[in-house]
Design an enzyme around this catalytic site. Structure first.
Site, mmCIF file in Angstrom:
data_model
loop_
_atom_site.group_PDB
_atom_site.id
_atom_site.type_symbol
_atom_site.label_atom_id
_atom_site.label_comp_id
_atom_site.label_asym_id
_atom_site.label_seq_id
_atom_site.Cartn_x
_atom_site.Cartn_y
_atom_site.Cartn_z
ATOM 1 N N CYS A 36 0.888 -1.251 -0.052
ATOM 2 C CA CYS A 36 -0.111 0.125 0.051
ATOM 3 C C CYS A 36 0.721 1.114 0.054
ATOM 4 O O CYS A 36 1.775 1.534 0.789
ATOM 5 C CB CYS A 36 -0.824 -0.020 1.372
ATOM 6 N N CYS B 250 -1.196 5.940 7.274
ATOM 7 C CA CYS B 250 -2.606 5.263 7.342
ATOM 8 C C CYS B 250 -2.369 4.383 8.907
ATOM 9 O O CYS B 250 -1.313 3.915 8.948
ATOM 10 C CB CYS B 250 -2.988 4.372 6.546
ATOM 11 N N CYS C 227 -3.289 -1.828 8.937
ATOM 12 C CA CYS C 227 -2.223 -2.785 8.270
ATOM 13 C C CYS C 227 -0.739 -2.425 8.798
ATOM 14 O O CYS C 227 0.036 -2.426 7.823
ATOM 15 C CB CYS C 227 -2.395 -2.701 6.687
ATOM 16 N N CYS D 162 -7.007 1.307 -1.281
ATOM 17 C CA CYS D 162 -6.992 0.749 -0.204
ATOM 18 C C CYS D 162 -6.700 -0.756 -0.482
ATOM 19 O O CYS D 162 -7.915 -1.188 -1.495
ATOM 20 C CB CYS D 162 -8.059 1.002 0.719
ATOM 21 N N GLN E 258 -19.235 -10.480 10.993
ATOM 22 C CA GLN E 258 -17.624 -10.766 10.989
ATOM 23 C C GLN E 258 -17.118 -10.002 9.673
ATOM 24 O O GLN E 258 -17.702 -10.308 8.506
ATOM 25 C CB GLN E 258 -17.223 -12.373 11.055
ATOM 26 N N TYR F 214 -23.233 -14.295 24.219
ATOM 27 C CA TYR F 214 -22.970 -13.139 23.348
ATOM 28 C C TYR F 214 -23.180 -13.456 21.942
ATOM 29 O O TYR F 214 -22.139 -13.206 21.063
ATOM 30 C CB TYR F 214 -21.346 -12.927 23.569
ATOM 31 N N GLU G 56 -27.820 -12.099 24.307
ATOM 32 C CA GLU G 56 -27.014 -10.905 23.774
ATOM 33 C C GLU G 56 -27.735 -9.823 23.984
ATOM 34 O O GLU G 56 -28.770 -9.550 24.543
ATOM 35 C CB GLU G 56 -27.123 -10.820 22.060
ATOM 36 N N CYS H 201 -11.565 -12.741 20.779
ATOM 37 C CA CYS H 201 -10.859 -11.812 19.532
ATOM 38 C C CYS H 201 -9.616 -11.197 20.522
ATOM 39 O O CYS H 201 -8.913 -10.196 20.074
ATOM 40 C CB CYS H 201 -11.617 -10.707 19.372
#
Length: 470
Positions: free
Chosen positions: A77, A83, A86, A179, A302, A331, A352, A428
């Site tokens: 990129c 930015c 990434c 991008c 996702q 969740y 949830e 995560c």
């Protein structure tokens, strides 16, 4: 005295030895303290300028490179380094995976003091670029200028930008040319919108002054070929709004959902705003093993569709359902995992906190003809109690996929009270996952663990753990 403590220092010939939390790499100062660096790769030898000094570490930046690591690769990129996304684009992908695996293992062992079985190698992403199905871009009338532009005597033209926030600067937007995160026609749409807006003198937003017309643009794509575009306007200007939306609809006929928001409040969040349909449908569809999921402008899904499928397959495999189990999906979000495992279970109960997510979960279950699922809304620590278990039954398996902060301690305690035979914990954030698992390690042992890379070129990583009663 304080001034000298915080005085900037330069350390020469520092070898970068590891990658740490939040994507930063690690060197060692001459006094043994750790130095966190945002712009180096393990194996580099660099001179470091520090900008923060603490009792046990420094934060700094590599200002001169003596040796370049063999783990390096050329970033794709043109915006890399400016930015905020990434950040690992200059590291070869196989090494990205190694450091992600290392982080997960270290968190589970060192933070959670957990015993691990033989670790299954991390599952890399088949798509290392153009993998995101959702992108949000911001308009600004005062784009971020590079050092070269600031020092230039040339006329810089207009200062309009359509792109991403500069890290740590809420009012500065980097104008993006290309991008590498979302597949075409994402770049084509963004660039065409910017050019059209400039040519037709549509005012770009000024965050500090709260002026202008154009605030944000969101693009959502799906594996079914659907395409959603939503423009957020700061104020209503029917003539200019329709001018831009008509341009979008005619120039990009592949758009299946064209929507807009009029948001005059101080922030860009749309969850308390009315999303208005301009053309097409008010949703797009995602598909997975014949299941269809209806996604609107506010839905969570996702952001790496192909890798989400792999993540859900691992979750289902870990659960190893035989068809007679009652499964709780904590969740549950919009109920994707709950519906994904429903064919293998007797019944699935999803919980949830977000009401709109539960509405979507119920709608999708009906759309898919899944009748052995129930969804409930409420704060997990309040809803997930003894009365809830009494009403819905004692689960054989619990699947939990909490936000980054992990599970509330009351939820962990309730899981211990229920004591299901199996728990599948999707996370995560392996640090909070390790913290939660440490609370139940006397009752449960880890029998499987699998890291999954959902976000190539970044430090983020998902991890799935199977726990079984001792």
């Amino acid at each position: 005295m304080a001034r000298s403590k915080n005085k900037r220092q330069v350390f020469e010939n520092i070898e970068v030895i590891d990658a740490g939390a939040k994507g930063k790499t690690i060197g060692k100062a001459p006094d043994g303290r750790v130095i966190f660096l945002p712009n180096a790769v393990p194996g580099d030898v660099v001179d470091v300028q520090t900008f923060k000094k603490r009792k046990s570490y420094f934060e700094g930046k590599a200002i001169k490179f003596h040796t370049l690591s063999d783990k390096r690769t050329e970033p794709q990129c043109e915006h890399f380094g400016v930015c905020g996304g990434c950040k690992w684009q200059d590291m070869d992908y196989k090494y990205q995976l190694e450091y992600k695996q290392k982080e997960v293992t270290n968190n589970l062992v060192r933070l959670g003091h957990l015993e691990l079985p033989e670790v299954t190698p991390i599952l890399g992403s088949a798509e290392q670029y153009f993998y995101r199905n959702k992108m949000e871009f911001s308009f600004s009338d005062s784009r971020w200028l590079t050092i070269e532009e600031v020092q230039s005597d040339e006329d810089l033209g207009d200062r309009n930008a359509l792109g991403f926030h500069i890290p740590g600067m809420w009012d500065k937007i980097l104008d993006i040319n290309k991008c590498w995160l979302q597949a075409d026609p994402s770049n084509a749409i963004r660039n065409a919108v910017k050019e059209f807006a400039v040519d037709n003198e549509l005012e770009f937003f000024n965050t500090r002054n709260q002026t202008g017309l154009l605030r944000t643009m969101m693009l959502r794509t799906s594996t079914t070929g659907d395409l959603m575009v939503m423009i957020q306007f700061f104020k209503e200007d029917k003539e200019k709004r329709e001018l831009l939306l008509d341009f979008l609809g005619s120039t990009f006929p592949e758009i299946t959902s064209l929507q807009y928001v009029i948001n005059g409040k101080a922030n860009d969040t749309i969850y308390d705003q009315d999303v208005i349909l301009y053309k097409g449908d008010d949703h797009i569809f995602e598909e997975m093993e014949g299941l269809r999921f209806k996604i609107n402008a506010k839905s969570f899904y996702q952001t790496n569709s192909h890798q989400a499928y792999e993540l859900y397959k691992i979750t289902r495999d870990f659960a190893n359902l035989k068809g007679d189990e009652l499964v709780y999906d904590l969740y549950t979000g919009t109920g994707t995992i709950a519906q994904f495992v429903a064919k293998q279970a007797k019944h699935v109960v999803g919980v949830e906190a977000v009401p709109d997510a539960i509405i979507a979960a119920k709608e999708n279950a009906q759309l898919n003809g899944i009748e052995n699922v129930d969804f409930f809304v409420g704060d997990m620590k309040n809803v997930f109690n003894a009365d809830f278990i009494k009403q819905n039954g004692q689960p054989d398996v619990i699947i939990t996929d909490p936000p980054r902060d992990g599970m509330h301690k009351d939820v962990v305690n309730q899981i211990l009270n229920i004591a299901p035979e199996k728990i599948v914990y999707v996370s995560c954030n392996s640090a909070t996952q390790a913290r939660d698992l440490a609370l139940i390690k006397d009752v449960y042992k880890i029998t499987k663990t699998q890291a999954v890379d959902m976000f190539p070129q970044t430090h983020h990583v998902e991890n799935v753990v199977l726990l079984e009663k001792r």
